[in-house]
Design a protein around this motif. Structure first.
Motif, PDB file in Angstrom:
ATOM      1  N   LYS A  19       0.827  -1.204   0.000  1.00  0.00           N
ATOM      2  CA  LYS A  19       0.000   0.000   0.000  1.00  0.00           C
ATOM      3  C   LYS A  19       0.867   1.262   0.000  1.00  0.00           C
ATOM      4  CE  LYS A  19      -3.685  -2.306   2.575  1.00  0.00           C
ATOM      5  NZ  LYS A  19      -4.518  -2.276   3.796  1.00  0.00           N
ATOM      6  N   SER A  20       0.285   2.339  -0.564  1.00  0.00           N
ATOM      7  CA  SER A  20       1.008   3.621  -0.568  1.00  0.00           C
ATOM      8  C   SER A  20       0.785   4.371   0.737  1.00  0.00           C
ATOM      9  CB  SER A  20       0.551   4.488  -1.747  1.00  0.00           C
ATOM     10  OG  SER A  20      -0.844   4.765  -1.649  1.00  0.00           O
ATOM     11  N   LYS A  21      -0.387   4.132   1.379  1.00  0.00           N
ATOM     12  CA  LYS A  21      -0.645   4.764   2.673  1.00  0.00           C
ATOM     13  C   LYS A  21      -1.706   3.980   3.432  1.00  0.00           C
ATOM     14  CE  LYS A  21      -4.359   7.976   1.416  1.00  0.00           C
ATOM     15  NZ  LYS A  21      -4.830   9.379   1.451  1.00  0.00           N
ATOM     16  N   GLN A  22      -1.728   4.168   4.746  1.00  0.00           N
ATOM     17  CA  GLN A  22      -2.738   3.568   5.608  1.00  0.00           C
ATOM     18  C   GLN A  22      -3.205   4.604   6.623  1.00  0.00           C
ATOM     19  OE1 GLN A  22      -0.219  -0.110   6.449  1.00  0.00           O
ATOM     20  NE2 GLN A  22      -2.278  -0.943   6.701  1.00  0.00           N
ATOM     21  N   VAL A  36      -0.134   6.947   7.749  1.00  0.00           N
ATOM     22  CA  VAL A  36       1.209   6.403   7.593  1.00  0.00           C
ATOM     23  C   VAL A  36       1.439   6.101   6.116  1.00  0.00           C
ATOM     24  CG1 VAL A  36       2.798   4.572   8.272  1.00  0.00           C
ATOM     25  CG2 VAL A  36       1.053   5.360   9.882  1.00  0.00           C
ATOM     26  N   ARG A  37       2.500   6.656   5.528  1.00  0.00           N
ATOM     27  CA  ARG A  37       2.781   6.465   4.108  1.00  0.00           C
ATOM     28  C   ARG A  37       3.959   5.522   3.893  1.00  0.00           C
ATOM     29  NH1 ARG A  37       0.423   9.585   0.301  1.00  0.00           N
ATOM     30  NH2 ARG A  37      -1.055  11.184   1.058  1.00  0.00           N
ATOM     31  N   SER A  38       4.008   4.969   2.680  1.00  0.00           N
ATOM     32  CA  SER A  38       5.082   4.038   2.331  1.00  0.00           C
ATOM     33  C   SER A  38       6.437   4.731   2.315  1.00  0.00           C
ATOM     34  CB  SER A  38       4.803   3.406   0.960  1.00  0.00           C
ATOM     35  OG  SER A  38       4.655   4.421  -0.035  1.00  0.00           O
ATOM     36  N   SER A  39       6.428   6.045   2.160  1.00  0.00           N
ATOM     37  CA  SER A  39       7.672   6.814   2.159  1.00  0.00           C
ATOM     38  C   SER A  39       8.267   6.931   3.556  1.00  0.00           C
ATOM     39  CB  SER A  39       7.414   8.218   1.608  1.00  0.00           C
ATOM     40  OG  SER A  39       6.505   8.922   2.448  1.00  0.00           O
ATOM     41  N   GLY A  40       7.464   6.560   4.565  1.00  0.00           N
ATOM     42  CA  GLY A  40       7.916   6.669   5.948  1.00  0.00           C
ATOM     43  C   GLY A  40       7.309   7.852   6.674  1.00  0.00           C
TER      44      GLY A  40
END
Length: 394
Positions: A19-22, A36-40
């Motif tokens: 996922k890209s974000k949650q 919370v994003r996949s980028s941190g």
């Protein structure tokens, strides 16, 4: 998904690889979100509705910079400002987003009404099993007085007057007035724990409650039990009452525990009845005595998981008061409450020499405080036993 967001949770949570974000919706403050994003990246957001009914979103802050308590305080202030303002900051209408201006929130403390909706209600729904009483007390007694009052302006003197007027002027039960103190004090403690701006003290904590003397003690005798059961057998209003009442007497279980009992909870191999969820939120296991086993086997088995299902709904009875009242009246025991059968169970145990610890365990009391009300029965038994020595000098 809903989550009780803590600092530890914010620190450890990472976005799933697929996922890209949650987004995690806080269980304490309605509309408060951790993204919370996949980028941190981790960001706090607030989503609610403005005074015009339109959905509004606002960034609260960077979760890597702002701690959770500070974020909650800011979220509550933003929520109040958005819901009380006629201007909208970010209107979410599907694909389109419109940025406008929101009036700055003033520095006044949050009102009890706003705190109740945003913080207290989500908290009790999560942590308290029977929270309907909390809601009733707030809606009927606290919000009519303090809904639009900033919490830092609710004084001890004002609370004391409310507490007194409920009994003296409104003629309400002291127990109801005490609940007002208890629930209002709890609300202030929650606000202090959340570090709500302007709230550092609990004005309700040191106010004395009314002393209650409502521990009614009524125990039925063997003769009264026989009369009651005979009257029940002659009563046709409820086909299950002749099984329900003996089960209450034999087990000391609460009315709701018996009415909601399921066949799957009875293990006839191990001779145990498991009550999955009791009043204190824990399961309790009771032994199936020979008399209880005989009673259980005599209960008509129907196409329902419950021992006692209403013929109309196939679900547990909501109330059996009418048939119970008819039976006790017929037996000449109008003063006997259904809960007195539980007291009578405890009385029979204590007077047979069983310890208060055993009584506490079987009744499912979380502490010994409630069980201590039966201590005088054991004293009477000891007095009777000690009196036997009188024959030596008589």
């Amino acid at each position: 998904m809903k989550q009780h967001i803590t600092q530890a949770f914010v620190k450890r949570i990472e976005c799933d690889n697929q996922k890209s974000k949650q987004e995690y919706y806080d269980s304490e403050i309605t509309g408060f979100i951790l993204e919370v994003r996949s980028s941190g990246a981790k960001t706090y957001y607030l989503r609610t509705k403005g005074a015009d009914g339109k959905r509004v979103a606002k960034k609260v802050g960077d979760a890597k910079v702002m701690d959770i308590k500070s974020a909650r305080v800011k979220a509550i202030k933003l929520k109040r400002a958005i819901e009380e303002s006629t201007d909208t900051m970010v209107i979410l209408d599907g694909k389109n987003k419109k940025n406008t201006t929101l009036n700055n929130a003033d520095d006044s403390c949050i009102t009890l009404g706003a705190f109740y909706e945003d913080c207290y209600l989500p908290h009790v729904k999560k942590h308290i099993k029977s929270y309907e009483t909390n809601i009733s007390i707030f809606k009927n007694h606290l919000l009519p007085v303090y809904k639009n009052t900033p919490m830092d302006e609710i004084s001890k003197a004002s609370i004391m007057k409310l507490h007194s007027d409920m009994v003296v002027k409104k003629k309400l039960a002291p127990a109801t007035a005490n609940k007002v103190l208890i629930f209002l004090s709890s609300a202030f403690n929650i606000a202090i724990d959340l570090e709500i701006d302007g709230i550092s003290e609990n004005p309700a904590k040191s106010i004395k409650e009314y002393k209650l003397n409502n521990a009614k003690e009524r125990y039925i005798t063997k003769a009264e039990a026989s009369r009651l059961l005979e009257a029940i057998n002659d009563t046709e209003q409820n086909i299950h009452l002749k099984y329900i009442v003996p089960m209450l007497i034999l087990t000391g279980a609460r009315r709701g525990e018996v009415l909601k009992a399921k066949h799957e909870d009875f293990n006839l191999n191990q001779l145990t009845w498991t009550i999955p969820t009791t009043k204190n939120g824990k399961k309790r296991i009771l032994p199936i005595t020979p008399q209880l086993l005989e009673l259980y086997k005599s209960i008509p088995k129907e196409n329902t998981p419950y021992l006692f299902a209403s013929p109309k709904t196939s679900k547990p009875y909501v109330t059996i008061y009418t048939s119970w009242n008819s039976a006790r009246t017929k037996a000449g025991l109008q003063d006997v409450r259904m809960h007195d059968l539980r007291h009578s169970f405890a009385s029979a145990l204590v007077n047979s020499g069983r310890s208060l610890y055993e009584v506490q365990t079987l009744l499912g009391h979380s502490t010994s405080t409630m069980t201590q009300r039966y201590a005088h029965l054991s004293n009477e038994s000891l007095m009777s036993a000690a009196s036997c020595a009188g024959s030596l000098v008589g």
